[in-house]
Every structure is written in structure tokens, then in C-alpha cells.
Design a protein around this motif. Structure first.
Motif, short mmCIF file in Angstrom:
data_model
loop_
_atom_site.label_atom_id
_atom_site.label_comp_id
_atom_site.label_asym_id
_atom_site.label_seq_id
_atom_site.Cartn_x
_atom_site.Cartn_y
_atom_site.Cartn_z
N MET A 1 0.85 -1.20 0.00
CA MET A 1 0.00 0.00 0.00
C MET A 1 0.87 1.24 0.00
O MET A 1 2.05 1.18 0.36
N ILE A 2 0.28 2.38 -0.35
CA ILE A 2 1.01 3.65 -0.24
C ILE A 2 0.59 4.28 1.09
O ILE A 2 -0.59 4.61 1.29
N ILE A 3 1.57 4.39 1.99
CA ILE A 3 1.28 4.87 3.34
C ILE A 3 1.90 6.24 3.55
O ILE A 3 3.08 6.45 3.23
N GLY A 4 1.13 7.16 4.06
CA GLY A 4 1.63 8.50 4.38
C GLY A 4 1.83 8.61 5.88
O GLY A 4 1.05 8.05 6.66
N ILE A 5 2.88 9.32 6.29
CA ILE A 5 3.12 9.55 7.72
C ILE A 5 3.42 11.04 7.90
O ILE A 5 4.27 11.59 7.21
N VAL A 6 2.72 11.68 8.82
CA VAL A 6 3.02 13.08 9.16
C VAL A 6 3.63 13.11 10.55
O VAL A 6 3.02 12.61 11.51
N GLY A 7 4.83 13.70 10.68
CA GLY A 7 5.51 13.76 11.98
C GLY A 7 6.50 12.63 12.10
O GLY A 7 6.18 11.55 12.61
N LEU A 8 7.72 12.86 11.58
CA LEU A 8 8.70 11.77 11.55
C LEU A 8 9.57 11.81 12.81
O LEU A 8 10.75 12.13 12.78
N GLY A 9 8.94 11.48 13.94
CA GLY A 9 9.65 11.39 15.21
C GLY A 9 9.77 9.95 15.65
O GLY A 9 9.88 9.04 14.81
N LEU A 10 9.75 9.73 16.96
CA LEU A 10 9.88 8.37 17.48
C LEU A 10 8.81 7.43 16.90
O LEU A 10 9.13 6.39 16.31
N ILE A 11 7.53 7.82 17.02
CA ILE A 11 6.45 6.92 16.59
C ILE A 11 6.32 6.91 15.07
O ILE A 11 6.31 5.85 14.44
N GLY A 12 6.26 8.11 14.46
CA GLY A 12 6.12 8.17 13.00
C GLY A 12 7.29 7.52 12.29
O GLY A 12 7.11 6.77 11.31
N GLY A 13 8.50 7.78 12.78
CA GLY A 13 9.69 7.19 12.16
C GLY A 13 9.72 5.68 12.31
O GLY A 13 10.09 4.94 11.38
N PRO A 113 -0.82 3.42 19.48
CA PRO A 113 0.09 2.30 19.74
C PRO A 113 0.64 2.43 21.16
O PRO A 113 1.12 3.49 21.55
N MET A 114 0.55 1.35 21.93
CA MET A 114 1.02 1.41 23.33
C MET A 114 2.50 0.99 23.35
O MET A 114 2.86 -0.04 23.92
N ALA A 115 3.30 1.80 22.69
CA ALA A 115 4.73 1.50 22.61
C ALA A 115 5.48 2.81 22.61
O ALA A 115 4.96 3.82 22.15
N GLY A 116 6.69 2.81 23.11
CA GLY A 116 7.47 4.04 23.11
C GLY A 116 8.78 3.85 23.84
O GLY A 116 9.06 2.75 24.34
N THR A 117 9.58 4.88 23.83
CA THR A 117 10.82 4.88 24.61
C THR A 117 10.91 6.27 25.25
O THR A 117 10.05 7.11 25.00
N ALA A 118 11.95 6.52 26.02
CA ALA A 118 12.09 7.84 26.65
C ALA A 118 12.65 8.86 25.67
O ALA A 118 12.68 10.05 25.96
N GLU A 119 13.08 8.41 24.49
CA GLU A 119 13.72 9.31 23.52
C GLU A 119 12.68 9.92 22.58
O GLU A 119 11.59 9.39 22.43
N GLN A 120 13.07 11.01 21.93
CA GLN A 120 12.19 11.71 21.00
C GLN A 120 12.91 11.94 19.68
O GLN A 120 14.14 11.93 19.63
#
Ligand code: NAP
Length: 278
Positions: A1-13, A113-120
Motif C-alpha cells: 500500500m502507499i502509506i503516508g506519515i506526518v511527523g517523523l519522530g519516534l512513533i512516525g519514524g 500504539p502502546m509502545a514508546g521509549t524515553a527518547e524523541q
């Protein structure tokens, strides 16, 4: 699929890395040119731009900017959306976003998404962040079932465990397991600073070990994220804080009255209840 992402930080990236890894084409939009450059260098996206028009060919778009920017970003995206484009977000609060998002774009489905780290930021993006993690979608009565099925397939393709629920149920649940812990943990750190004897406080700094590291971790995180939790999830967080304060008063009283058996019973109950969450 063609997926768009806005905000290329921890989650978007991290979404970009995983979607590309699974053969999807990823188009990314972020605010800063340096982020665009790093996203391309790191292989987070196939194409990237600071301009939302890049996403006009996207079939599904993930909105991943800071919480307060999700609805303004959806609004700004409107001129670039095709009638069939599905839009979702990753914000950690849902009631404030899902209903308004639905009103702006009928093919909007809230997500978290219930996922993350302390970094940004883009450098914090990592492969496999969502593997085995819970991922919540909050469809409404207006949600098109086929759109929900497409998003479900994409999210399960990341190895995440999908849950669907109403936005208010999501917000109360995350108030208990995510937002309340941040406020309690921050209060713990703040209360240590009330120690009047500088010698004792300096000694506490020296002696702090794994117990303090564990219990202070979420309270020592990103202040802006903590503010957003309280600002966007106020009623659910206040409900949890009120019941927490009652428990704190109860345990204070048990100790003050030297009711050691009752205290042990209370701790035995919490020992058992903790297992239900983990
Ligand atoms: P982050 O690492 O700071 O990433 C957010 C990115 O959004 C930044 O890198 C920034 O990119 C970009 N951005 C900021 N303003 C923008 C705008 N106006 N338009 C387009 N892009 C913009 O934050 P994050 O931790 O990934 O959090 C993003 C979202 O995920 C939040 O809504 C949060 O509630 C949600 N979330 C976070 C976690 C977590 O643990 N961190 C977990 C689940 C969900 P530039 O570098 O280009 O400025």
C-alpha cells in the motif's frame, strides 16, 4: 500500500521503518528539513517533504505529530486527501481527537500504539517498536467496516496486538496505566525535594538505586508529553488521581495507627492485583 506519515519522530519514524520493511511504499512529511534529510538517510521513508501535498497519493495516512497538532494537521491535510484516503492518528488520548477527527474527515479512525521509549525525534525511531505491543483503535458508529479492516491488517502486520474500544474507555484505561503513573512518579520526585536537611537529601541522592530508578522513571520523562496527557485527558486523570489519593490516605492511616496486619493484607492484595496487568 502507499502509506503516508506526518511527523517523523519516534512513533512516525518507527512506523515508517516497519512499513517499508514489510514492502509498503512510505511517504513522509515532517516540519523540519533536517528531519526530512535524516528520514531519507535512515531509510524511514521512500520520499519525504515538508509539504503535505506529497501525501495526495497515499491510501492510508498516519498522523504522528505532538498531540496538540493532530487535529490542526488533519484540517491542513483536507485539500490533499482523496475521497478514499483512510486517516488515523497515534495520539495517546482519544476522546478529544476521535470525535472531532470524525467530524473533519469521515474516514478518520483514532488509534494509539502502546509502545514508546524515553527518547524523541527521528534519531529515536527504531525497527520492531510495535512487535508484541498493544495497539488500540477507537472506531465510532460512523466508521466504515472495510476501512477498519484495512487498518487492522496493517497494524497486525506490524506484529502488534490489536484492541478496539470506545474513546472514553480508552482514555480511562490509559489514565490508570499511563497518565496516573506519570503524575505519581513526578510527585515522588517532587516530594524528595521537600527534605529540609541538605545532608540527608545529598545522602539520598547517593544511595538511590534500582527501586528509585524504576519508580521515578516515568515521572522524569518529557514534560511536554506529561502536560498533554493532563490537558487532553483531564477528567479521566482527575478521576484516577482522586481514587489514588484515597488509597494514599488509607495507607497513611494504617501506618500512623500501627495497624501492621491490615497493612500487610493491603500489600498482599496489591501484590496479587499487580499480576493482572503484566
Ligand atoms: P516526537 O518523537 O517528538 O515526534 C513528533 C514529530 O512530529 C517531531 O519529530 C516533529 O518533527 C514532528 N512535528 C512537530 N510538529 C509538527 C507539525 N506541526 N507538523 C508536522 N510534524 C510535526 O514525538 P513522539 O513520541 O513520536 O509522539 C508523537 C505522537 O505519538 C504524539 O501524539 C504522542 O501522543 C503519540 N505517542 C507517543 C508515545 C511515546 O511513548 N512517545 C507512545 C504512543 C503514542 P520535526 O523533527 O520535523 O520537527
Amino acid at each position: 500500500m502507499i502509506i503516508g506519515i506526518v511527523g517523523l519522530g519516534l512513533i512516525g519514524g518507527s512506523l515508517g521503518l516497519d512499513f517499508r520493511n514489510r514492502g509498503h511504499q512510505v511517504l513522509g512529511v515532517s516540519r523540519q528539513q533536517i528531519t526530512i534529510k535524516r528520514a531519507l538517510e535512515r531509510g524511514v521513508v521512500d520520499e519525504a517533504s515538508c509539504d503535505l501535498s506529497l501525501l495526495s497519493s497515499a491510501e492510508v495516512i498516519f498522523l504522528c505529530p505532538p498531540l496538540r497538532m493532530i487535529l490542526p494537521t488533519l484540517q491542513a491535510l483536507l485539500p490533499h486527501l482523496n475521497p478514499g484516503t483512510i486517516v488515523t492518528d497515534v495520539g495517546s488520548v482519544k476522546t478529544a481527537i476521535a470525535e472531532a477527527g470524525d467530524a473533519i474527515w469521515p474516514k478518520f479512525i483514532g488509534g494509539h500504539p502502546m509502545a514508546g521509549t524515553a527518547e524523541q525525534g527521528i534519531e529515536a525511531a527504531q525497527r520492531g517498536l510495535f512487535e508484541g505491543a498493544a495497539y488500540v483503535l477507537t472506531p465510532t458508529d460512523h466508521t466504515n467496516r472495510q476501512d477498519l479492516e484495512i487498518l487492522t491488517q496493517l497494524i497486525q502486520g506490524l506484529g502488534a496486538r490489536l484492541h478496539t474500544c470506545s474513546p472514553p474507555d480508552h482514555d480511562q484505561a490509559v489514565a490508570w496505566i499511563s497518565h496516573l503513573p506519570v503524575m505519581i512518579s513526578a510527585s515522588l520526585i517532587a516530594s524528595t525535594q521537600q527534605e529540609a536537611d541538605p545532608k540527608v537529601l545529598a545522602l539520598a541522592h547517593q544511595l538511590a538505586s534500582s527501586g528509585f530508578r524504576d519508580t521515578s522513571r516515568v515521572g522524569g520523562g518529557n514534560p511536554e508529553l506529561g502536560r498533554m496527557m493532563a490537558q487532553f485527558n483531564g477528567p479521566a486523570l482527575l478521576h484516577s488521581l482522586t481514587l489514588y489519593r484515597q488509597e494514599l490516605e488509607r495507607v497513611t492511616e494504617l501506618i500512623a495507627l500501627e495497624q501492621w496486619d491490615a497493612l500487610q493484607n493491603w500489600l498482599a492484595q496489591t501484590h496479587g492485583d499487580r499480576q493482572k496487568f503484566l
